[in-house]
Scaffold this motif. Sequence first.
Motif, PDB file in Angstrom:
ATOM      1  N   THR A   6      22.725   3.042  -9.597  1.00  0.00           N
ATOM      2  CA  THR A   6      22.074   1.769  -9.872  1.00  0.00           C
ATOM      3  C   THR A   6      21.532   1.153  -8.595  1.00  0.00           C
ATOM      4  OG1 THR A   6      23.562   1.396 -11.718  1.00  0.00           O
ATOM      5  CG2 THR A   6      22.385  -0.517 -10.889  1.00  0.00           C
ATOM      6  N   ALA A   7      22.302   1.241  -7.523  1.00  0.00           N
ATOM      7  CA  ALA A   7      21.902   0.625  -6.269  1.00  0.00           C
ATOM      8  C   ALA A   7      20.700   1.326  -5.642  1.00  0.00           C
ATOM      9  CB  ALA A   7      23.070   0.639  -5.288  1.00  0.00           C
ATOM     10  N   THR A   8      20.526   2.601  -5.889  1.00  0.00           N
ATOM     11  CA  THR A   8      19.427   3.323  -5.261  1.00  0.00           C
ATOM     12  C   THR A   8      18.207   3.474  -6.162  1.00  0.00           C
ATOM     13  OG1 THR A   8      20.349   5.439  -5.944  1.00  0.00           O
ATOM     14  CG2 THR A   8      20.968   4.639  -3.751  1.00  0.00           C
ATOM     15  N   ALA A   9      18.300   3.090  -7.414  1.00  0.00           N
ATOM     16  CA  ALA A   9      17.161   3.190  -8.324  1.00  0.00           C
ATOM     17  C   ALA A   9      16.090   2.191  -7.902  1.00  0.00           C
ATOM     18  CB  ALA A   9      17.608   2.918  -9.756  1.00  0.00           C
ATOM     19  N   PRO A  10      14.825   2.616  -7.814  1.00  0.00           N
ATOM     20  CA  PRO A  10      13.769   1.686  -7.410  1.00  0.00           C
ATOM     21  C   PRO A  10      13.541   0.609  -8.469  1.00  0.00           C
ATOM     22  CG  PRO A  10      12.836   3.795  -8.048  1.00  0.00           C
ATOM     23  CD  PRO A  10      14.329   3.940  -8.080  1.00  0.00           C
ATOM     24  N   THR A  11      13.217  -0.558  -8.016  1.00  0.00           N
ATOM     25  CA  THR A  11      12.919  -1.651  -8.933  1.00  0.00           C
ATOM     26  C   THR A  11      11.407  -1.823  -9.017  1.00  0.00           C
ATOM     27  OG1 THR A  11      12.929  -3.315  -7.185  1.00  0.00           O
ATOM     28  CG2 THR A  11      15.043  -2.843  -8.258  1.00  0.00           C
ATOM     29  N   VAL A  12      10.979  -2.645  -9.941  1.00  0.00           N
ATOM     30  CA  VAL A  12       9.552  -2.919 -10.086  1.00  0.00           C
ATOM     31  C   VAL A  12       9.020  -3.552  -8.804  1.00  0.00           C
ATOM     32  CG1 VAL A  12       7.855  -4.281 -11.344  1.00  0.00           C
ATOM     33  CG2 VAL A  12       9.693  -3.128 -12.578  1.00  0.00           C
ATOM     34  N   MET A  13       9.793  -4.437  -8.186  1.00  0.00           N
ATOM     35  CA  MET A  13       9.359  -5.084  -6.949  1.00  0.00           C
ATOM     36  C   MET A  13       9.223  -4.068  -5.823  1.00  0.00           C
ATOM     37  SD  MET A  13       8.346  -7.757  -5.674  1.00  0.00           S
ATOM     38  CE  MET A  13       8.133  -8.647  -4.176  1.00  0.00           C
ATOM     39  N   ASP A  14      10.178  -3.141  -5.701  1.00  0.00           N
ATOM     40  CA  ASP A  14      10.089  -2.103  -4.673  1.00  0.00           C
ATOM     41  C   ASP A  14       8.809  -1.297  -4.842  1.00  0.00           C
ATOM     42  OD1 ASP A  14      12.585  -2.859  -3.693  1.00  0.00           O
ATOM     43  OD2 ASP A  14      13.646  -1.317  -4.823  1.00  0.00           O
ATOM     44  N   THR A  15       8.510  -0.919  -6.053  1.00  0.00           N
ATOM     45  CA  THR A  15       7.325  -0.119  -6.333  1.00  0.00           C
ATOM     46  C   THR A  15       6.054  -0.915  -6.040  1.00  0.00           C
ATOM     47  OG1 THR A  15       8.543   1.080  -8.031  1.00  0.00           O
ATOM     48  CG2 THR A  15       6.157   1.249  -8.109  1.00  0.00           C
ATOM     49  N   ALA A  16       6.033  -2.168  -6.419  1.00  0.00           N
ATOM     50  CA  ALA A  16       4.862  -3.008  -6.166  1.00  0.00           C
ATOM     51  C   ALA A  16       4.639  -3.189  -4.667  1.00  0.00           C
ATOM     52  CB  ALA A  16       5.026  -4.360  -6.844  1.00  0.00           C
ATOM     53  N   LEU A  18       5.666  -1.163  -2.257  1.00  0.00           N
ATOM     54  CA  LEU A  18       5.241   0.132  -1.716  1.00  0.00           C
ATOM     55  C   LEU A  18       3.766   0.386  -2.031  1.00  0.00           C
ATOM     56  CD1 LEU A  18       5.913   2.730  -0.264  1.00  0.00           C
ATOM     57  CD2 LEU A  18       6.693   3.670  -2.446  1.00  0.00           C
ATOM     58  N   ASP A  19       3.343   0.077  -3.246  1.00  0.00           N
ATOM     59  CA  ASP A  19       1.926   0.229  -3.619  1.00  0.00           C
ATOM     60  C   ASP A  19       1.040  -0.627  -2.726  1.00  0.00           C
ATOM     61  OD1 ASP A  19       2.602   2.000  -5.623  1.00  0.00           O
ATOM     62  OD2 ASP A  19       2.412   0.518  -7.248  1.00  0.00           O
ATOM     63  N   GLU A  20       1.479  -1.836  -2.424  1.00  0.00           N
ATOM     64  CA  GLU A  20       0.699  -2.744  -1.571  1.00  0.00           C
ATOM     65  C   GLU A  20       0.601  -2.195  -0.146  1.00  0.00           C
ATOM     66  OE1 GLU A  20      -1.683  -6.112  -1.188  1.00  0.00           O
ATOM     67  OE2 GLU A  20      -0.779  -5.265  -2.985  1.00  0.00           O
ATOM     68  N   VAL A  21       1.698  -1.682   0.375  1.00  0.00           N
ATOM     69  CA  VAL A  21       1.692  -1.092   1.721  1.00  0.00           C
ATOM     70  C   VAL A  21       0.733   0.093   1.769  1.00  0.00           C
ATOM     71  CG1 VAL A  21       3.085   0.184   3.409  1.00  0.00           C
ATOM     72  CG2 VAL A  21       4.001  -1.888   2.351  1.00  0.00           C
ATOM     73  N   VAL A  22       0.824   0.969   0.798  1.00  0.00           N
ATOM     74  CA  VAL A  22      -0.052   2.145   0.763  1.00  0.00           C
ATOM     75  C   VAL A  22      -1.517   1.711   0.675  1.00  0.00           C
ATOM     76  CG1 VAL A  22      -0.727   4.151  -0.630  1.00  0.00           C
ATOM     77  CG2 VAL A  22       1.695   3.704  -0.163  1.00  0.00           C
ATOM     78  N   VAL A  41       0.061  -3.310  11.513  1.00  0.00           N
ATOM     79  CA  VAL A  41      -0.660  -4.484  11.008  1.00  0.00           C
ATOM     80  C   VAL A  41      -0.203  -4.826   9.592  1.00  0.00           C
ATOM     81  CG1 VAL A  41      -2.951  -5.309  10.294  1.00  0.00           C
ATOM     82  CG2 VAL A  41      -2.653  -4.167  12.497  1.00  0.00           C
ATOM     83  N   THR A  42      -0.074  -3.810   8.754  1.00  0.00           N
ATOM     84  CA  THR A  42       0.362  -4.029   7.369  1.00  0.00           C
ATOM     85  C   THR A  42       1.757  -4.634   7.327  1.00  0.00           C
ATOM     86  OG1 THR A  42      -1.014  -2.215   6.587  1.00  0.00           O
ATOM     87  CG2 THR A  42       0.785  -2.901   5.154  1.00  0.00           C
TER      88      THR A  42
END
Length: 69
Positions: A6-16, A18-22, A41-42
Amino acid sequence: MSQTATATAPTVMDTALLDEVVHWVKTLTSVGVSPDTAVKVTTELLLAASAQADGEEFGEEEYEEFEEE
């Protein structure tokens, strides 16, 4: 499910985030910014945005130090 899973499962916020960084890194590198600089810079941009959302001033201590000189 175990607590570790549970602690290591990605959350929606983590994914969002990461998508923003990429997105930002790809955008900056597409206009000629080096990958290392694009990541720096990012990172600073997202930290500043996060601090502003929390009502803080990002890098305030750096500016205070600069003003004293």
